[in-house]
Design a protein around this motif. Structure first.
Motif, short mmCIF file in Angstrom:
data_model
loop_
_atom_site.label_atom_id
_atom_site.label_comp_id
_atom_site.label_asym_id
_atom_site.label_seq_id
_atom_site.Cartn_x
_atom_site.Cartn_y
_atom_site.Cartn_z
N TRP A 237 0.81 -1.22 0.00
CA TRP A 237 0.00 0.00 0.00
C TRP A 237 0.84 1.27 0.00
CZ3 TRP A 237 -4.39 -1.22 4.09
CH2 TRP A 237 -5.23 -2.20 3.54
N ALA A 238 2.13 1.15 0.01
CA ALA A 238 2.99 2.34 0.03
C ALA A 238 2.77 3.16 -1.24
CB ALA A 238 4.45 1.94 0.16
N GLU A 239 3.00 4.45 -1.13
CA GLU A 239 2.78 5.33 -2.26
C GLU A 239 3.77 5.02 -3.38
OE1 GLU A 239 2.67 10.13 -3.30
OE2 GLU A 239 3.05 9.42 -1.25
N THR A 240 3.25 4.91 -4.58
CA THR A 240 4.08 4.58 -5.73
C THR A 240 4.62 5.85 -6.38
OG1 THR A 240 2.74 2.61 -6.16
CG2 THR A 240 4.17 3.37 -7.94
N LYS A 241 5.92 5.91 -6.55
CA LYS A 241 6.54 7.03 -7.23
C LYS A 241 6.73 6.66 -8.70
CE LYS A 241 9.00 8.67 -3.13
NZ LYS A 241 10.34 8.99 -2.54
#
Length: 263
Positions: A237-241
């Motif tokens: 769920w971490a933000e995708t760069k």
């Protein structure tokens, strides 16, 4: 003496070039499934192949990240040199024609490095060797990443599937269930070989339908392994760069004409 000299220069005891197995041609089609010469003389014909050969792309995960289609099997050989292949089955198939029955051979080949990459290839040909060779190439083109996880505590390396996954082909259904460390692969010989080449060491399995049809059984298992990355679990769920695709990043390089001269 003149006759002997001329016979020696012609070879085959004065009977011309000859049509036997001797000479510079070698014997037969050769053993093995590709060698170092193929890698050295590889001239890429796709944009992705050019980027790989010039080392603009560092790993095969970079290709998976942008879902770039692989059209040349040499790309997989470049990134995964330790792939092992296993012929699962060779079966004759027939087609009815006016002249009678035409028999060909269908080969199922599984390929993997036992470290998170596995592929499946199916090829039909008039000869067994040609079918196996074509199936290996198709298996390399279909190599997919395998996501592995833990059962219980997250210690050491991932050893099992991350969650329960299911794959289906025809009437054959395969279900993979996470297992504790040390359990091993509890499965029939067909999915067990596929899971071993994928790098899964502990797993429970369930099978439904006509598992005697080995082609559908191995395809269902391959589909289940491919579904391991289709579930978005909380640890992802971490933000995708977002970054640029290699095609966009190296536009200037790809716009130049390719030098097709071999070194």
């Amino acid at each position: 003496m003149a006759d002997a000299t001329s016979a020696d220069t012609r070879g085959r005891g004065g009977f011309g070039r000859g049509r036997g197995r001797g000479g510079d041609r070698g014997r037969g089609r050769g053993r093995g499934r590709g060698g170092k010469e193929d890698k050295e003389t590889w001239t890429p014909v796709t944009k992705l192949g050019r980027l790989v050969k010039d080392r603009k792309i560092q790993s095969i995960e970079q290709i998976y990240l942008f879902s770039l289609p692989i059209k040349e099997y040499q790309i997989v050989d470049y990134f995964l040199p330790t792939l092992k292949d296993e012929v699962m089955k060779i079966m004759p198939v027939q087609k009815q024609t006016r002249a009678g029955q035409r028999t060909r051979f269908k080969a199922f080949v599984v390929i993997g490095d036992s470290n998170g990459h596995v592929g499946l290839g199916v090829k039909c040909s008039k000869e067994v060797a040609t079918a196996i060779r074509g199936a290996i190439i198709l298996a390399k083109l279909s190599v997919i990443p395998v996501r592995r996880g833990y059962w219980g505590s997250i210690m050491n390396e991932p050893h099992t599937v991350p969650c329960k996954v299911t794959g289906k082909c025809g009437s054959a259904v395969t279900r993979l269930v996470p297992a504790p460390r040390g359990t091993g692969i509890v499965a029939a010989p067909t999915p067990k070989k596929l899971l071993q080449l994928a790098g899964v060491t502990d797993c429970y399995t369930q099978a439904f339908g006509s598992t005697r049809t080995l082609g559908n059984f191995v395809k269902a298992t391959f589909a289940a392994i491919g579904n391991t990355y289709s579930y978005l679990t909380p640890d992802l769920w971490a933000e995708t760069k977002f970054t640029m695709s290699p095609y966009q990043q190296y536009t200037d390089f790809l716009s130049k004409p390719q030098d097709k001269r071999r070194a």
